[in-house]
Each structure stands twice: as C-alpha cells, then as structure tokens.
Design a protein around this motif. Structure first.
Motif, mmCIF file in Angstrom:
data_model
loop_
_atom_site.group_PDB
_atom_site.id
_atom_site.type_symbol
_atom_site.label_atom_id
_atom_site.label_comp_id
_atom_site.label_asym_id
_atom_site.label_seq_id
_atom_site.Cartn_x
_atom_site.Cartn_y
_atom_site.Cartn_z
ATOM 1 N N LEU A 103 -13.312 18.423 -26.831
ATOM 2 C CA LEU A 103 -12.126 17.757 -26.289
ATOM 3 C C LEU A 103 -12.476 16.879 -25.089
ATOM 4 O O LEU A 103 -11.962 15.763 -24.952
ATOM 5 N N VAL A 104 -13.348 17.388 -24.212
ATOM 6 C CA VAL A 104 -13.771 16.603 -23.049
ATOM 7 C C VAL A 104 -14.483 15.332 -23.505
ATOM 8 O O VAL A 104 -14.219 14.232 -22.993
ATOM 9 N N LEU A 105 -15.383 15.462 -24.470
ATOM 10 C CA LEU A 105 -16.059 14.276 -25.004
ATOM 11 C C LEU A 105 -15.073 13.298 -25.623
ATOM 12 O O LEU A 105 -15.189 12.080 -25.449
ATOM 13 N N LEU A 150 -12.001 12.852 -24.806
ATOM 14 C CA LEU A 150 -11.260 12.170 -23.738
ATOM 15 C C LEU A 150 -12.122 11.141 -23.008
ATOM 16 O O LEU A 150 -11.684 10.024 -22.739
ATOM 17 N N THR A 151 -13.347 11.523 -22.679
ATOM 18 C CA THR A 151 -14.205 10.605 -21.912
ATOM 19 C C THR A 151 -14.633 9.401 -22.742
ATOM 20 O O THR A 151 -14.808 8.311 -22.210
ATOM 21 N N ARG A 152 -14.798 9.580 -24.022
ATOM 22 C CA ARG A 152 -15.193 8.470 -24.906
ATOM 23 C C ARG A 152 -13.989 7.739 -25.495
ATOM 24 O O ARG A 152 -14.147 6.819 -26.274
ATOM 25 N N LYS A 153 -12.809 8.219 -25.128
ATOM 26 C CA LYS A 153 -11.555 7.614 -25.603
ATOM 27 C C LYS A 153 -11.535 7.498 -27.127
ATOM 28 O O LYS A 153 -11.188 6.465 -27.697
ATOM 29 N N LEU A 154 -11.921 8.604 -27.778
ATOM 30 C CA LEU A 154 -12.011 8.605 -29.235
ATOM 31 C C LEU A 154 -10.663 8.397 -29.917
ATOM 32 O O LEU A 154 -10.590 7.739 -30.956
ATOM 33 N N THR A 155 -9.617 8.943 -29.350
ATOM 34 C CA THR A 155 -8.295 8.780 -29.959
ATOM 35 C C THR A 155 -7.890 7.313 -29.968
ATOM 36 O O THR A 155 -7.419 6.788 -30.979
ATOM 37 N N ALA A 182 -16.466 29.188 -31.129
ATOM 38 C CA ALA A 182 -16.328 29.478 -29.715
ATOM 39 C C ALA A 182 -15.371 28.521 -29.010
ATOM 40 O O ALA A 182 -15.352 27.331 -29.301
ATOM 41 N N THR A 183 -14.610 29.031 -28.094
ATOM 42 C CA THR A 183 -13.709 28.213 -27.286
ATOM 43 C C THR A 183 -14.468 27.167 -26.482
ATOM 44 O O THR A 183 -14.018 26.022 -26.396
ATOM 45 N N PRO A 184 -15.613 27.513 -25.884
ATOM 46 C CA PRO A 184 -16.343 26.475 -25.138
ATOM 47 C C PRO A 184 -16.735 25.278 -26.001
ATOM 48 O O PRO A 184 -16.697 24.139 -25.528
ATOM 49 N N ASP A 185 -17.108 25.516 -27.245
ATOM 50 C CA ASP A 185 -17.454 24.409 -28.140
ATOM 51 C C ASP A 185 -16.261 23.466 -28.304
ATOM 52 O O ASP A 185 -16.404 22.250 -28.255
ATOM 53 N N PHE A 186 -15.105 24.044 -28.498
ATOM 54 C CA PHE A 186 -13.894 23.256 -28.671
ATOM 55 C C PHE A 186 -13.573 22.494 -27.386
ATOM 56 O O PHE A 186 -13.217 21.312 -27.423
#
Length: 132
Positions: A111-113, A115-120, A103-107
């Motif tokens: 992505l939001v998580l 960004l907020t957790r600065k995973l990259t 599902a697109t919402p899962d993706f």
C-alpha cells in the motif's frame, strides 16, 4: 458435554463459521455483556484485549482451556495455567499454518508503494487513454 465458552474480544467480529463451531461446542458468552457466571466457564477465547493474570484466572474455578489467536502468550499467566491444569491452545509454534497466511506487513508495504508511486492515478490515466 456442552461447554460454557467466554469470548473476551468484543471488538472482533468472528466469522459465522467460527461462531457456529463455538455454538456446537457449547453456550457462548461475551465478556463485555457480563451475563455469565465465572464459576461455570470452561473455555476462554481471547486475544490481547485482556491480561489473563492470577487475579483474573483465579475467579474461573472451572476453567479447562484458554484459546488464543496469538503467537505470543505474554498476556496469559502460563505458570498459573500449568499449576491449575488449564490447557492453552494458541498459534505459538504453528509455523506451517502461519506460513500459509499473507502477512499484514507485506500488505502494508504494498500500500505504501502504491501511494508513493501513485499507482492508482497511473492506472486511471492508463485506462482513460486506452478507451480513446
């Protein structure tokens, strides 16, 4: 019998496999090119870009099928199709198939998580320290 197929979605790039299937079935035309005779179209392949209402559908006298890659059919006048013997093929009630699609919402949530957790940034930091 070779069908004449009208694709209404001009913003979507179909896969080569999908286009090969359509070309095997018949001649493919695109709505935005306006290089087709409405009286000869047998199949309309559509998404949500165009409302298939009475006035639109009534100009396609030879129409036999509407193929829509949607689960909802609000953009298609179902009563008109029933009265005129036009078959609708869509993803409505295709639960088993739809469950196999991510599902697109899962993706989006992932992505939001990220960004907020600065995973990259965390990952880059981890990799740079591991090389030392």
């Amino acid at each position: 019998m070779k069908y004449k197929i009208l694709i209404t979605e001009f913003n979507i790039n179909f896969s080569s496999d999908a286009l090969n299937i359509y070309n095997d079935i018949g001649e493919v035309y695109y709505y935005d090119r306006n290089d087709f005779d409405k009286q000869e179209i047998d199949i309309i392949v559509t998404g949500l870009s165009i409302s298939l209402n009475n006035s639109f559908l009534s100009s396609f006298n030879n129409l036999k099928f509407i193929v829509s890659n949607t689960t909802g059919l609000n953009h298609i006048n179902i009563d008109y199709c029933r009265k005129n013997g036009i078959n609708i093929i869509s993803l409505k009630n295709e639960f088993k198939f739809l469950e196999s699609i991510n599902a697109t919402p899962d993706f989006t949530v992932s992505l939001v998580l990220s960004l907020t957790r600065k995973l990259t940034l965390s990952f880059r930091d981890f990799i740079s320290k591991e090389k030392c």
